[in-house]
Enzyme design. Structure first.
Site, PDB file in Angstrom:
ATOM      1  CE1 TYR A  73       0.254  10.451   4.295  1.00 57.47           C
ATOM      2  CE2 TYR A  73       2.452  10.148   3.413  1.00 57.47           C
ATOM      3  CZ  TYR A  73       1.255   9.630   3.846  1.00 57.47           C
ATOM      4  OH  TYR A  73       1.057   8.267   3.809  1.00 57.47           O
ATOM      5  CD  GLU A  88      -2.579  -0.937   2.738  1.00 61.87           C
ATOM      6  OE1 GLU A  88      -3.671  -1.475   2.833  1.00 61.87           O
ATOM      7  OE2 GLU A  88      -1.966  -0.453   3.706  1.00 61.87           O
ATOM      8  N   PRO A  89       1.630   1.493  -1.020  1.00 62.80           N
ATOM      9  CG  PRO A  89       2.536   1.647  -3.164  1.00 62.80           C
ATOM     10  CD  PRO A  89       1.772   0.713  -2.257  1.00 62.80           C
ATOM     11  N   GLY A  90       1.977   4.980  -0.373  1.00 66.56           N
ATOM     12  CA  GLY A  90       1.353   6.294  -0.521  1.00 66.56           C
ATOM     13  C   GLY A  90       2.429   7.264  -0.992  1.00 66.56           C
ATOM     14  NE  ARG A  91       6.714   9.024   3.424  1.00 62.29           N
ATOM     15  CZ  ARG A  91       6.397  10.015   4.249  1.00 62.29           C
ATOM     16  NH1 ARG A  91       6.676  11.258   3.918  1.00 62.29           N
ATOM     17  NH2 ARG A  91       5.822   9.776   5.414  1.00 62.29           N
ATOM     18  CB  CYS A 111      -0.683  34.855  13.771  1.00 57.63           C
ATOM     19  SG  CYS A 111      -0.830  36.380  12.865  1.00 57.63           S
TER      20      CYS A 111
HETATM   21  C1  LIG Z   1      -0.113   5.681   5.886  1.00 60.46           C
HETATM   22  C2  LIG Z   1      -0.446   4.311   5.488  1.00 60.46           C
HETATM   23  C3  LIG Z   1       0.030   3.805   4.274  1.00 60.46           C
HETATM   24  C4  LIG Z   1       0.941   4.572   3.362  1.00 60.46           C
HETATM   25  O1  LIG Z   1       2.161   4.868   3.921  1.00 60.46           O
HETATM   26  P1  LIG Z   1       3.314   5.575   3.048  1.00 60.46           P
HETATM   27  O2  LIG Z   1       4.408   5.776   4.001  1.00 60.46           O
HETATM   28  O3  LIG Z   1       2.746   6.837   2.534  1.00 60.46           O
HETATM   29  O4  LIG Z   1       3.663   4.634   1.948  1.00 60.46           O
HETATM   30  C5  LIG Z   1      -0.371   2.532   3.921  1.00 60.46           C
HETATM   31  N1  LIG Z   1      -1.176   1.791   4.706  1.00 60.46           N
HETATM   32  C6  LIG Z   1      -1.661   2.252   5.874  1.00 60.46           C
HETATM   33  C7  LIG Z   1      -2.550   1.401   6.676  1.00 60.46           C
HETATM   34  C8  LIG Z   1      -1.297   3.515   6.312  1.00 60.46           C
HETATM   35  O5  LIG Z   1      -1.753   3.959   7.484  1.00 60.46           O
END
Ligand SMILES: *Cc1c(COP(=O)(O)O)cnc(C)c1O
Length: 431
Positions: free
Chosen positions: A390, A290-293, A361
Site C-alpha cells: 500500500y 487472500e493475503p496482501g500486506r 504543499c
Molecule cells: C484488501 C483486500 C485483501 C488484502 O488485505 P490485506 O490486509 O492486505 O491482507 C484481500 N481481499 C480483499 C477482498 C481485499 O479487499
C-alpha cells in the site's frame, strides 16, 4: 531489528536484504523503493505450505494485488504457483502483461462496470467474486450474449467487527462490500445465482478487514460463514466447494507490534474451523486466503534523501525528505505507524525528536510524527521500513512529483524493476 532483513554493516550503514542501502541510494537515486524478492517468495511459501498442511490439498493463497501492483509481482506469483486477487482491469492487464495466467485470477470489486465484466470474461479470468445483485445480473446478461459460463463466488458480509482500524473494516453489515447475511440479502443473492443459467456458483467469499494480529476474527467470520453454508444447504441443497476468507493478517511495522508467525496463525485457524465444520455437520470446503500486506509489506523499504532540517523555536523539529505523501500516503490517510532509520549513520545516537515530512504543499504531508533519530544532515539517507504494501500501489503524482523507481533485491543482487517516472511521463496523455 524490526525484521531479519534489516541490519547495520561495519560502515554504520543500514542494510536491507544484506545490501548497503546508502550505496543503492547513490546508484539509483531517491526516493527509491527497495523490494526484497527473496522475502516475498519466503512469505508466499510459508502461506502455501501452511495452507496445504492445515486445510489440505486444494487450499491455497491468492496475492491481493492491490497491496503492490507492478509486472514483477505477478511474475513472482506465477513462479511461486499462487493465484492473484485483482480489483480492476488495470490490475488484470498488468498481470496478463507479466505472463500471469488469468485463469488463476479472482476478480473482485464492488462496482464492476460492463466494460470490466466484458474484459474479465474475454480474457479468461478464472473466478468472478460477485459483490451484489446488479452485478450478478449484468454478468449473466453478458455471459448469455457471448455464450459463455463463468465460475463465481459471492461476496458475503458476515457482519463482524475485527477490532481493527475503522476505515479498513469491510466485513460489517453496513458496508459498501458484499451482501449481508443478517438482512437476508446473502440468501437472496445465492438463490438468484443458483437460478441463473450461465453462472457456475462454487462458493462464498468474505473479507473482514486488515492489519489483524490473531486468528480470532477469522475464525469468528468462518463460523458465521459455515452456519450460512449449512442454512443454504438446508434451504436449497447447494453445497459450496470453496470458501474464501479474504486477507487481513497483520504486519509488524514498529517494535511494539508483535512478531507474527503466519504458519502458526493459519494452523490455529484451521484447527478451529475444522472443529466448527464438524460440529455444524458440513464438509469443509476448500479454503482460500487472500493475503496482501503480509506477503509484501516487510519486503519493502523506501529510501529518501534528507533536505531541510528546521527547528520551530518552542515547538518541534522538522526533517524534510525528497518524497512524502505522493509515494506513501498512509500516514496522511490513516496515521499509520512506521519505523524510520537514519541509514547513513544507523549506529549514531538517536537523540533528535522530530517529525519527518514530505515536500508537498500540504501540512498533512507527513511520513511520521514524534520519531527520534540521530540528528540528520542535509544529503544523508533516511530509510522507512516495511513499505512494501500500500505504498507504491497507492502512489500519486500530487504536486507533479514523479513516482519512485522500484529496485528488486535478490540473492545479493540488485536490479531495476520499475523505472523512475520522468517529467515527460507525467504529461504524456496531455493533448
Ligand atoms: C484488501 C483486500 C485483501 C488484502 O488485505 P490485506 O490486509 O492486505 O491482507 C484481500 N481481499 C480483499 C477482498 C481485499 O479487499
Amino acid at each position: 531489528m524490526l525484521h531479519k532483513n534489516i541490519a547495520i554493516n561495519k560502515e554504520g550503514h543500514l542494510t536491507f536484504a544484506g545490501q548497503d542501502v546508502v550505496s543503492l541510494a547513490e546508484k539509483y537515486g531517491t526516493p527509491l523503493m527497495l523490494l526484497d524478492e527473496d522475502r516475498i517468495r519466503e512469505n508466499i511459501r510459508v502461506y502455501k505450505k501452511a495452507m496445504t498442511e492445515c486445510f489440505g490439498e486444494g487450499s491455497f493463497p491468492l496475492f491481493a494485488s492491490k497491496a503492490l501492483c507492478f509486472k514483477g509481482i505477478y511474475r513472482i506469483a506465477k513462479e511461486e504457483g499462487i493465484g492473484v486477487d485483482a480489483v480492476s482491469v488495470g490490475e488484470l492487464y498488468t498481470a496478463e502483461a507479466a505472463g500471469f495466467d488469468l485463469s488463476k485470477a479472482y476478480f473482485h470489486g464492488n462496482n464492476k462496470t460492463d466494460a470490466d465484466i466484458a474484459f474479465g470474461v474475454s480474457h479468461g479470468v478464472g473466478t468472478f467474486v460477485v459483490d451484489n445483485t446488479d452485478e450478478l445480473l449484468a454478468l449473466e446478461k453478458h455471459l448469455s450474449e457471448v455464450g459463455k459460463r463463468q465460475r463465481v463466488l459471492l461476496r458475503i458480509s458476515p457482519g463482524i467487527d475485527p477490532h481493527t482500524f475503522k476505515a479498513v473494516v469491510t466485513g460489517s453489515v453496513d458496508s459498501k462490500f458484499g451482501s449481508p447475511i443478517a438482512t437476508g440479502q446473502a440468501e437472496e443473492i445465492t438463490r438468484l445465482a443458483l437460478s441463473l443459467k450461465n453462472i457456475d456458483l462454487v462458493g462464498f467469499h468474505c473479507h473482514i478487514g486488515s492489519q489483524i494480529f490473531d486468528h480470532e476474527p477469522f475464525t469468528e467470520a468462518a463460523d458465521i460463514m459455515l452456519h450460512f453454508i449449512a442454512l443454504i444447504r438446508a434451504k436449497t441443497g447447494f453445497v459450496p466447494t470453496e470458501l474464501n476468507l479474504g486477507g487481513g493478517l497483520g504486519v509488524r511495522y514498529i517494535e511494539s507490534h508483535p512478531h507474527i508467525d503466519y504458519a502458526e496463525v493459519i494452523g490455529e485457524m484451521a484447527a478451529i474451523i475444522k472443529l466448527r465444520a464438524a460440529e455444524i455437520g458440513i464438509d469443509l470446503p476448500k479454503i482460500v486466503l487472500e493475503p496482501g500486506r503480509s506477503l509484501v509489506a516487510d519486503a519493502g523499504m523506501t529510501l529518501y534523501t534528507v533536505g531541510s532540517i528546521k527547528s520551530i523555536t518552542g515547538y518541534k523539529n522538522y526533517v524534510s525528505i525528497d518524497g512524502g505523501m505522493p509515494d506513501n500516503p498512509r500516514y496522511a490517510l490513516y496515521e499509520s505507524p512506521y519505523t524510520l532509520y537514519l541509514a547513513s549513520r544507523a549506529n549514531a545516537e538517536a537523540n533528535f525528536p522530530c517529525s519527518v515530512v514530505g515536500r508537498c504543499c500540504e501540512s498533512g504531508d507527513i511520513i511520521q510524527e514524534g520519531v527520534t533519530l540521530p540528528k540528520p544532515v542535509r544529503g544523508e539517507i533516511l530509510a522507512v521500513a516495511v513499505t512494501g504494501a500500500y505504498n507504491y500501489s497507492m502512489a500519486s503524482n500530487y504536486n507533479r512529483i514523479p513516482r519512485p523507481a522500484i529496485v528488486l533485491l535478490k540473492g545479493g543482487k540488485d536490479s531495476l524493476a520499475v523505472r523512475r517516472e520522468s517529467n515527460e511521463d507525467m504529461i504524456k496523455n496531455e493533448v
